[in-house]
Design a protein around this motif. Structure first.
Motif, PDB file in Angstrom:
ATOM      1  N   ASN A 140      46.077  31.493  41.227  1.00  0.00           N
ATOM      2  CA  ASN A 140      46.988  32.529  41.731  1.00  0.00           C
ATOM      3  C   ASN A 140      46.435  33.939  41.572  1.00  0.00           C
ATOM      4  OD1 ASN A 140      49.009  30.997  42.926  1.00  0.00           O
ATOM      5  ND2 ASN A 140      50.018  30.666  40.963  1.00  0.00           N
ATOM      6  N   GLU A 141      45.111  34.062  41.423  1.00  0.00           N
ATOM      7  CA  GLU A 141      44.496  35.386  41.412  1.00  0.00           C
ATOM      8  C   GLU A 141      44.354  35.830  42.863  1.00  0.00           C
ATOM      9  OE1 GLU A 141      41.025  32.621  41.955  1.00  0.00           O
ATOM     10  OE2 GLU A 141      42.918  32.550  40.896  1.00  0.00           O
ATOM     11  N   VAL A 142      44.618  37.109  43.091  1.00  0.00           N
ATOM     12  CA  VAL A 142      44.609  37.631  44.458  1.00  0.00           C
ATOM     13  C   VAL A 142      43.409  38.545  44.657  1.00  0.00           C
ATOM     14  CG1 VAL A 142      45.880  38.980  46.175  1.00  0.00           C
ATOM     15  CG2 VAL A 142      47.121  37.476  44.598  1.00  0.00           C
ATOM     16  N   THR A 143      42.590  38.215  45.664  1.00  0.00           N
ATOM     17  CA  THR A 143      41.450  39.043  46.055  1.00  0.00           C
ATOM     18  C   THR A 143      41.871  39.857  47.274  1.00  0.00           C
ATOM     19  OG1 THR A 143      39.872  37.396  45.284  1.00  0.00           O
ATOM     20  CG2 THR A 143      39.060  39.019  46.874  1.00  0.00           C
ATOM     21  N   LEU A 144      41.781  41.175  47.161  1.00  0.00           N
ATOM     22  CA  LEU A 144      42.187  42.046  48.268  1.00  0.00           C
ATOM     23  C   LEU A 144      41.351  41.806  49.514  1.00  0.00           C
ATOM     24  CD1 LEU A 144      42.625  45.383  46.293  1.00  0.00           C
ATOM     25  CD2 LEU A 144      44.451  44.011  47.347  1.00  0.00           C
ATOM     26  N   LEU A 193      53.064  45.254  53.200  1.00  0.00           N
ATOM     27  CA  LEU A 193      52.563  44.096  52.458  1.00  0.00           C
ATOM     28  C   LEU A 193      51.044  44.120  52.493  1.00  0.00           C
ATOM     29  CD1 LEU A 193      52.979  41.342  51.023  1.00  0.00           C
ATOM     30  CD2 LEU A 193      52.891  40.307  53.300  1.00  0.00           C
ATOM     31  N   VAL A 194      50.435  44.431  51.357  1.00  0.00           N
ATOM     32  CA  VAL A 194      48.979  44.425  51.240  1.00  0.00           C
ATOM     33  C   VAL A 194      48.528  42.965  51.228  1.00  0.00           C
ATOM     34  CG1 VAL A 194      47.040  45.010  49.723  1.00  0.00           C
ATOM     35  CG2 VAL A 194      48.887  46.651  50.060  1.00  0.00           C
ATOM     36  N   LEU A 195      47.504  42.659  52.036  1.00  0.00           N
ATOM     37  CA  LEU A 195      47.060  41.277  52.179  1.00  0.00           C
ATOM     38  C   LEU A 195      45.943  40.934  51.203  1.00  0.00           C
ATOM     39  CD1 LEU A 195      47.024  41.009  56.077  1.00  0.00           C
ATOM     40  CD2 LEU A 195      48.842  40.355  54.485  1.00  0.00           C
ATOM     41  N   GLY A 196      45.981  39.699  50.732  1.00  0.00           N
ATOM     42  CA  GLY A 196      44.957  39.218  49.824  1.00  0.00           C
ATOM     43  C   GLY A 196      44.813  37.712  49.940  1.00  0.00           C
ATOM     44  N   ALA A 197      43.678  37.226  49.478  1.00  0.00           N
ATOM     45  CA  ALA A 197      43.415  35.793  49.449  1.00  0.00           C
ATOM     46  C   ALA A 197      43.845  35.268  48.079  1.00  0.00           C
ATOM     47  CB  ALA A 197      41.939  35.521  49.683  1.00  0.00           C
ATOM     48  N   VAL A 198      44.699  34.235  48.069  1.00  0.00           N
ATOM     49  CA  VAL A 198      45.246  33.692  46.823  1.00  0.00           C
ATOM     50  C   VAL A 198      44.374  32.525  46.365  1.00  0.00           C
ATOM     51  CG1 VAL A 198      47.269  32.720  45.692  1.00  0.00           C
ATOM     52  CG2 VAL A 198      47.558  34.377  47.554  1.00  0.00           C
ATOM     53  N   GLY A 199      43.782  32.671  45.175  1.00  0.00           N
ATOM     54  CA  GLY A 199      42.900  31.648  44.621  1.00  0.00           C
ATOM     55  C   GLY A 199      43.655  30.542  43.905  1.00  0.00           C
ATOM     56  N   GLU A 200      42.905  29.604  43.384  1.00  0.00           N
ATOM     57  CA  GLU A 200      43.482  28.426  42.715  1.00  0.00           C
ATOM     58  C   GLU A 200      44.298  28.777  41.484  1.00  0.00           C
ATOM     59  OE1 GLU A 200      40.485  25.488  41.981  1.00  0.00           O
ATOM     60  OE2 GLU A 200      39.895  25.408  44.092  1.00  0.00           O
ATOM     61  N   ALA A 214      58.588  45.182  37.242  1.00  0.00           N
ATOM     62  CA  ALA A 214      58.416  43.964  38.046  1.00  0.00           C
ATOM     63  C   ALA A 214      58.515  42.719  37.166  1.00  0.00           C
ATOM     64  CB  ALA A 214      57.075  43.994  38.762  1.00  0.00           C
ATOM     65  N   ARG A 215      59.032  41.646  37.753  1.00  0.00           N
ATOM     66  CA  ARG A 215      59.174  40.373  37.042  1.00  0.00           C
ATOM     67  C   ARG A 215      57.804  39.784  36.704  1.00  0.00           C
ATOM     68  NH1 ARG A 215      62.140  36.668  40.647  1.00  0.00           N
ATOM     69  NH2 ARG A 215      63.580  38.398  40.614  1.00  0.00           N
ATOM     70  N   ASN A 216      56.886  39.824  37.668  1.00  0.00           N
ATOM     71  CA  ASN A 216      55.521  39.323  37.463  1.00  0.00           C
ATOM     72  C   ASN A 216      54.569  40.508  37.389  1.00  0.00           C
ATOM     73  OD1 ASN A 216      56.291  36.533  37.700  1.00  0.00           O
ATOM     74  ND2 ASN A 216      56.479  36.859  39.894  1.00  0.00           N
ATOM     75  N   PRO A 217      53.458  40.380  36.647  1.00  0.00           N
ATOM     76  CA  PRO A 217      52.517  41.500  36.542  1.00  0.00           C
ATOM     77  C   PRO A 217      52.085  42.005  37.921  1.00  0.00           C
ATOM     78  CG  PRO A 217      51.925  39.750  35.019  1.00  0.00           C
ATOM     79  CD  PRO A 217      53.007  39.202  35.901  1.00  0.00           C
ATOM     80  N   ILE A 276      48.075  41.946  41.789  1.00  0.00           N
ATOM     81  CA  ILE A 276      46.609  41.869  41.812  1.00  0.00           C
ATOM     82  C   ILE A 276      46.013  42.205  40.447  1.00  0.00           C
ATOM     83  CG2 ILE A 276      46.414  42.306  44.291  1.00  0.00           C
ATOM     84  CD1 ILE A 276      45.848  45.243  43.626  1.00  0.00           C
ATOM     85  N   THR A 277      46.810  42.066  39.398  1.00  0.00           N
ATOM     86  CA  THR A 277      46.390  42.506  38.062  1.00  0.00           C
ATOM     87  C   THR A 277      45.327  41.619  37.421  1.00  0.00           C
ATOM     88  OG1 THR A 277      48.214  41.293  37.038  1.00  0.00           O
ATOM     89  CG2 THR A 277      48.621  43.600  37.626  1.00  0.00           C
ATOM     90  N   LYS A 278      45.162  40.388  37.904  1.00  0.00           N
ATOM     91  CA  LYS A 278      44.162  39.490  37.298  1.00  0.00           C
ATOM     92  C   LYS A 278      42.735  39.924  37.612  1.00  0.00           C
ATOM     93  CE  LYS A 278      46.990  35.325  37.045  1.00  0.00           C
ATOM     94  NZ  LYS A 278      47.128  33.919  37.480  1.00  0.00           N
ATOM     95  N   LEU A 279      42.523  40.528  38.776  1.00  0.00           N
ATOM     96  CA  LEU A 279      41.159  40.869  39.195  1.00  0.00           C
ATOM     97  C   LEU A 279      40.868  42.364  39.256  1.00  0.00           C
ATOM     98  CD1 LEU A 279      40.612  38.267  42.076  1.00  0.00           C
ATOM     99  CD2 LEU A 279      39.946  38.088  39.668  1.00  0.00           C
ATOM    100  N   TYR A 280      41.914  43.204  39.200  1.00  0.00           N
ATOM    101  CA  TYR A 280      41.708  44.639  39.413  1.00  0.00           C
ATOM    102  C   TYR A 280      42.457  45.467  38.375  1.00  0.00           C
ATOM    103  CZ  TYR A 280      40.508  42.845  44.062  1.00  0.00           C
ATOM    104  OH  TYR A 280      39.965  42.137  45.102  1.00  0.00           O
TER     105      TYR A 280
END
Length: 115
Positions: free
Chosen positions: A97-101, A88-95, A32-35, A55-59
């Motif tokens: 760009n960290e994604v919380t499932l 498409l797994v849904l998540g909340a995108v933080g400030e 993948a291009r992004n983690p 979702i690699t920043k938080l998990y």
């Protein structure tokens, strides 16, 4: 302040199949291009679906296996690097760009519709 892009009708919303599934496997998505992680999600009667998620920043892969997640399951398959993503797994995108499932508060049967 962000602006809501476009209003939907109730019929538009009913077209979106949002269901609960359990992550059965997760591993680092090297191509993948992004983690991101490659994952297999069990949606019960709706089958197993492959996907990737940034979702690699938080998990870690180890901590998400067994978690129930919420996903859109009726998008057409999308090629992401060498993986054909099927949901498409849904998540909340933080400030940052960290994604919380997005998860169900309680365990529910895989394939349960969100509405």
């Amino acid at each position: 302040m962000e602006i809501i892009k476009e209003e939907l009708t109730w019929n538009d919303f009913l077209k979106v199949e949002i269901r609960v599934g359990t992550i059965i496997s997760a591993e680092k998505f090297e191509e993948a291009r992004n983690p991101a992680y490659k994952m297999m999600v069990d949606f019960g009667d709706f089958g197993m679906k492959k996907t990737s998620a940034q979702i690699t920043k938080l998990y870690t892969p180890e901590e998400i296996v067994g978690k129930q997640v919420v996903a859109v399951v009726n998008f057409p398959p999308k090629q992401i690097a060498n993986l054909m993503s099927e949901c498409l797994v849904l998540g909340a995108v933080g400030e940052q760009n960290e994604v919380t499932l997005i998860q169900s508060e309680r365990k529910v049967p895989n394939g349960t519709r969100i509405g």
